[in-house]
Design a protein around this motif. Structure first.
Motif, PDB file in Angstrom:
ATOM      1  N   VAL A   1     -23.063  84.880  24.157  1.00 53.21           N
ATOM      2  CA  VAL A   1     -22.391  85.618  25.215  1.00 53.21           C
ATOM      3  C   VAL A   1     -22.766  84.970  26.536  1.00 53.21           C
ATOM      4  N   PHE A   2     -21.754  84.624  27.303  1.00 55.89           N
ATOM      5  CA  PHE A   2     -21.954  84.099  28.649  1.00 55.89           C
ATOM      6  C   PHE A   2     -21.494  85.162  29.645  1.00 55.89           C
ATOM      7  N   GLY A   3     -22.158  85.227  30.774  1.00 54.04           N
ATOM      8  CA  GLY A   3     -21.812  86.239  31.756  1.00 54.04           C
ATOM      9  C   GLY A   3     -21.834  85.693  33.172  1.00 54.04           C
ATOM     10  N   VAL A   4     -21.028  86.301  34.011  1.00 55.07           N
ATOM     11  CA  VAL A   4     -21.032  85.988  35.441  1.00 55.07           C
ATOM     12  C   VAL A   4     -22.033  86.946  36.087  1.00 55.07           C
ATOM     13  N   ARG A   5     -23.152  86.417  36.511  1.00 63.66           N
ATOM     14  CA  ARG A   5     -24.205  87.263  37.076  1.00 63.66           C
ATOM     15  C   ARG A   5     -23.848  87.668  38.504  1.00 63.66           C
ATOM     16  N   ARG A   6     -24.111  88.938  38.821  1.00 63.42           N
ATOM     17  CA  ARG A   6     -23.778  89.483  40.132  1.00 63.42           C
ATOM     18  C   ARG A   6     -25.035  90.071  40.772  1.00 63.42           C
ATOM     19  N   ASP A   7     -25.031  90.185  42.083  1.00 64.73           N
ATOM     20  CA  ASP A   7     -26.143  90.815  42.792  1.00 64.73           C
ATOM     21  C   ASP A   7     -26.046  92.323  42.608  1.00 64.73           C
ATOM     22  N   THR A   8     -26.982  92.879  41.847  1.00 63.21           N
ATOM     23  CA  THR A   8     -27.014  94.310  41.575  1.00 63.21           C
ATOM     24  C   THR A   8     -28.457  94.802  41.696  1.00 63.21           C
ATOM     25  N   TRP A   9     -28.632  96.097  41.574  1.00 66.57           N
ATOM     26  CA  TRP A   9     -29.977  96.665  41.483  1.00 66.57           C
ATOM     27  C   TRP A   9     -30.668  96.074  40.268  1.00 66.57           C
ATOM     28  N   SER A  10     -31.957  95.742  40.421  1.00 70.25           N
ATOM     29  CA  SER A  10     -32.713  95.119  39.334  1.00 70.25           C
ATOM     30  C   SER A  10     -34.095  95.735  39.222  1.00 70.25           C
ATOM     31  N   ASP A  11     -34.624  95.767  38.009  1.00 63.77           N
ATOM     32  CA  ASP A  11     -35.975  96.250  37.780  1.00 63.77           C
ATOM     33  C   ASP A  11     -36.431  95.750  36.407  1.00 63.77           C
ATOM     34  N   THR A  12     -37.720  95.517  36.259  1.00 59.98           N
ATOM     35  CA  THR A  12     -38.291  95.126  34.974  1.00 59.98           C
ATOM     36  C   THR A  12     -39.286  96.196  34.559  1.00 59.98           C
ATOM     37  N   GLU A  13     -38.945  96.961  33.512  1.00 55.36           N
ATOM     38  CA  GLU A  13     -39.831  98.033  33.064  1.00 55.36           C
ATOM     39  C   GLU A  13     -41.025  97.481  32.291  1.00 55.36           C
ATOM     40  N   LEU A  14     -40.820  96.370  31.604  1.00 53.97           N
ATOM     41  CA  LEU A  14     -41.912  95.766  30.852  1.00 53.97           C
ATOM     42  C   LEU A  14     -42.962  95.217  31.815  1.00 53.97           C
ATOM     43  N   GLU A  15     -44.208  95.609  31.621  1.00 52.93           N
ATOM     44  CA  GLU A  15     -45.275  95.180  32.525  1.00 52.93           C
ATOM     45  C   GLU A  15     -45.641  93.719  32.258  1.00 52.93           C
TER      46      GLU A  15
END
Length: 279
Positions: free
Chosen positions: A117-131
């Motif tokens: 799967v290829f995707g067009v990445r966009r500027d959105t809200w981001s967060d990483t829950e994994l420490e």
């Protein structure tokens, strides 16, 4: 059409990884390649290299949009030394994502198949829950490898934090977790193909749990790419931090989850694979 890697200086030797990813177009959606001895495994080539090859074949398609976000590779049969064909077909193109089907053929049979799967990445809200992992940095650790017989592993510099490949007298371990730092031995920079390969750097978890080398091999490997091309280029070939652990061993199979992080604590990829073993 699948395109061969271009733009190189003829006076500068190819890096072994880039040499292994070279594909020659034969017709639209089809290209030929050849296995390279530098990436040999116990049986056939290193699975991470095969995954990278299939991803690169899709990346090279002229109608491909976006960057890789997911790759699933099914290792249906051993790949023999020599020539092979890769066939790529686009399954569907949406506005922000695109789905590909890739097949590696040898001697009239499919040896490996994959979806991407290829995707067009966009500027959105981001967060990483994994420490992020809290471990010693690579600079104070001893550089060690895998077994001498594992040819492909010589392409990487590895430094184990925990869960190094067991010695012959190690005995069973209560944990299947391995944590290590790794980078390309010649300092090659990171891209999605090399990230796909490094996601399969971990030896089978059953070796660690059982304290013995058992026949084992990956059947299916899925990698999710959380970093874009700019994120990877910014690493400049630095060490990445990997951790892998099994979830359940049962009736000849086990599943394994892994993470790849940057030195700065950015989650680059996660992967999950199913492995068979004989006991």
């Amino acid at each position: 059409m699948v395109c061969a890697i271009g733009g190189k200086d003829d006076d500068v030797p190819d890096h072994p990884f880039d040499e292994a990813l070279e594909l020659t177009p034969t017709e639209p959606g089809r290209a030929t390649g050849r296995t390279r001895s530098a990436w040999a495994n116990m049986v056939g080539p290193f699975g991470g290299l095969t995954a990278a090859l299939l991803l690169r074949a899709a990346e090279n398609q002229p109608d491909r949009i976006g960057e890789p976000v997911a790759l699933t590779v099914n290792f249906t049969a051993p790949v023999a030394d020599g020539d092979f064909d890769i066939v790529c077909n686009v399954v569907r193109t949406n506005r922000t994502n695109q789905h590909w089907l890739m097949e590696l053929w040898q001697d009239g049979a499919i040896k490996t198949n994959a979806t991407a799967v290829f995707g067009v990445r966009r500027d959105t809200w981001s967060d990483t829950e994994l420490e992020p992992l809290t471990v010693p940095g690579p600079d104070g650790l001893t550089s060690t490898g895998l077994l001498d017989a594992i040819v492909w592993a010589r392409n990487y510099e590895t430094r184990f934090v925990e869960g190094a490949i067991p010695d012959s007298d190690a005995g069973p371990s209560p944990s299947s977790t391995t944590t290590l730092w790794a980078r390309d031995r010649q300092g090659r920079g990171w891209d999605h193909a090399s990230l796909a390969a490094i996601s399969d750097i971990f030896y089978p978890r059953v070796f660690l749990r059982r304290g013995a080398f058992l026949p084992a091999g990956t059947i299916s490997l899925t990698t999710y790419f959380h970093a874009d091309a700019d994120d990877l280029a910014a690493l400049n070939g630095d060490f990445v931090l990997g951790r892998a652990t099994a979830n359940r061993f049962s009736r000849g199979f086990f599943d394994q989850s892994a993470q790849i992080w940057s030195r700065g604590g950015e989650l680059l990829s996660t992967s999950h694979q199913l492995v068979y073993f004989k006991d």
